[in-house]
Design a protein around this motif. Structure first.
Motif, PDB file in Angstrom:
ATOM      1  N   ARG A 127       0.684  -1.133   0.004  1.00 22.24           N
ATOM      2  CA  ARG A 127      -0.318  -0.168  -0.132  1.00 22.24           C
ATOM      3  C   ARG A 127       0.312   1.504   0.180  1.00 22.24           C
ATOM      4  N   TYR A 159      -3.897  10.519  19.001  1.00 23.16           N
ATOM      5  CA  TYR A 159      -4.178   9.129  19.177  1.00 23.16           C
ATOM      6  C   TYR A 159      -3.097   8.661  20.004  1.00 23.16           C
ATOM      7  N   ALA A 170      -4.835   0.318  10.856  1.00 20.66           N
ATOM      8  CA  ALA A 170      -6.150   1.125  10.520  1.00 20.66           C
ATOM      9  C   ALA A 170      -6.269   2.168  10.809  1.00 20.66           C
ATOM     10  N   TRP A 171      -6.766   2.788  12.165  1.00 24.59           N
ATOM     11  CA  TRP A 171      -6.600   4.401  12.355  1.00 24.59           C
ATOM     12  C   TRP A 171      -5.485   4.983  11.740  1.00 24.59           C
ATOM     13  N   TRP A 173      -4.106   4.704   8.781  1.00 27.01           N
ATOM     14  CA  TRP A 173      -4.093   5.232   7.113  1.00 27.01           C
ATOM     15  C   TRP A 173      -5.171   5.403   6.633  1.00 27.01           C
ATOM     16  N   GLN A 174      -6.264   5.278   7.603  1.00 30.23           N
ATOM     17  CA  GLN A 174      -7.601   6.140   7.379  1.00 30.23           C
ATOM     18  C   GLN A 174      -7.247   8.061   7.326  1.00 30.23           C
ATOM     19  N   ALA A 175      -6.604   8.249   8.874  1.00 26.55           N
ATOM     20  CA  ALA A 175      -6.073   9.731   9.220  1.00 26.55           C
ATOM     21  C   ALA A 175      -5.826   9.695   7.434  1.00 26.55           C
ATOM     22  N   GLU A 177      -5.540   8.916   4.191  1.00 28.71           N
ATOM     23  CA  GLU A 177      -6.531   9.017   3.938  1.00 28.71           C
ATOM     24  C   GLU A 177      -7.716  10.356   3.794  1.00 28.71           C
ATOM     25  N   GLU A 178      -8.068  10.699   4.845  1.00 31.22           N
ATOM     26  CA  GLU A 178      -8.982  11.992   5.132  1.00 31.22           C
ATOM     27  C   GLU A 178      -8.061  13.208   4.912  1.00 31.22           C
TER      28      GLU A 178
END
Ligand code: SF4
Length: 367
Positions: A127, A159, A170-171, A173-175, A177-178
């Motif tokens: 990724r 965090y 997971a958190w 990667w979400q951060a 992305e957002e």
């Protein structure tokens, strides 16, 4: 409140308007930043995984001089690729890069594709590489997470879990992305990493110089030392190894590890293995050469000792000289072997500890 119960409003404090002007003014002029050529971006990102920028710079320049295009890399001999990677470590990266170049040169001969699905299928492309190459080369809105950006994001959003593991991974990667902007995604991704490298360092981040200071939770709450939580110290295991330089007249035995070895695949080395408990260096040397190569040897004295680390193992490698007494090389543990003169050693790709011992052994006093 636990981490899971915290609502993170990534969009509340847009980072790009703060970060991009800082990046424009402060980024380091690195050789791979002179163009958006996907091949250059890709090579640099593969080299930079697990390795510092300072270490990569000379390797990148040499590699690009030897293989200026994906077609040149695809056509190269793997031993040449490994030789140019020698000392960078994590050699599987080089072998994957080479295999992926072959695949891309065959499937997309005109230009490297702006297609995440094609890249995601290539060996060695996870990724991070996917996001780094496609965001920088093609402006694709894809995130990246590595050690520097992970630290910045965890601190900015406060965090409190471990963003390197499980739900924390997971958190983050979400951060990542957002927080991506619509424009200049590649620059934004690089800016996050650059901020982590230059300002938001693991210890003593320079928050007074940080463009994100006004929106950073760790800075506001004084939590820089606690976010991210320190890594658990690994238990170090001491290992005693014996290596043997086997001479036959003016040549010495160099062996190639097989492509499916646990590490250092296809690199060359003198035979070496762990010594048994209570086993003398001499006895271990005779046994190691017999078991790994099939040769019988007459062992001499210890020539040098090399200390190095592999994952959690602290290895002390005693290197003994020996002469060939009987037998022929038998492939099995090693894929092949060659009898080479000391002058020829520099042409073979070897691991860093082996280069260290071979360099010491080619000092004149040891012959
Ligand atoms: S303010 Fe400090 S802790 Fe927060 S991102 Fe900047 S350097 Fe890191």
């Amino acid at each position: 409140m636990t981490n899971d119960a915290v609502a993170y409003h990534f969009g509340m404090a847009p980072l790009a308007p703060l970060l991009l002007p800082w990046f424009d003014a402060h980024h380091r002029p690195l050789p791979w930043r002179t163009s958006r050529d996907p091949y250059r971006v890709w090579v640099s990102e593969v080299m930079l995984q697990q390795t510092t920028v300072a270490a990569v710079v000379p390797y990148f320049s040499r590699f690009l001089a030897a293989f200026p295009t994906v077609h040149a890399l695809a056509a190269a001999d793997e031993q040449h690729v490994l030789k140019l990677w020698e000392g960078l470590g994590y050699y599987r990266r080089a072998r994957h890069l080479h295999a992926a170049a072959k695949a891309l040169a065959a499937s997309h001969p005109d230009a490297l594709p702006d297609d995440p699905a094609v890249w995601a299928d290539l060996p060695g492309v996870g990724r991070y590489i996917l996001g780094a190459v496609l965001s920088q080369a093609f402006g694709r809105k894809l995130p990246i997470v590595e050690a520097n950006s992970l630290r910045v994001l965890a601190r900015v959003f406060g965090y409190r879990g471990d963003p390197r593991e499980g739900a924390g991974k997971a958190w983050v990667w979400q951060a990542a992305e957002e927080v991506l902007p619509d424009e200049r995604v590649g620059d934004f991704n690089q800016a996050l990493m650059e901020l982590g490298a230059l300002v938001c360092s693991p210890s003593k981040p320079r928050c007074g110089e940080c463009p994100l200071a006004a929106v950073c939770v760790a800075n506001r709450d004084g939590l820089q030392d606690q976010i991210p939580p320190p890594k658990k110290a690994k238990e170090v295991v001491a290992v005693r190894e014996v290596g043997v330089v086997v001479w036959d007249g003016p040549t010495l035995l160099l062996c190639r590890r097989p492509a499916d070895a646990d590490r250092w695949q296809n690199l060359w080395e003198v035979p070496h293995a762990e010594a048994g408990e209570g086993e003398s260096d001499e006895a271990a040397a005779v046994r190691v050469v017999r078991e790994l190569t099939g040769l019988r040897v007459k062992v001499g004295e210890v020539l040098t000792v090399v200390k190095h680390g592999v994952t959690r193992f602290a290895i002390t490698l005693s290197v003994l000289g020996a002469t060939r007494a009987a037998g022929r090389f038998r492939a099995g543990f090693y894929a092949e072997a060659k009898w080479v003169t000391p002058a020829e050693l520099a042409g073979f790709p070897v691991s860093s500890p082996q280069r260290k011992l071979l360099t010491r052994l080619t000092e004149p006093r040891l012959f």
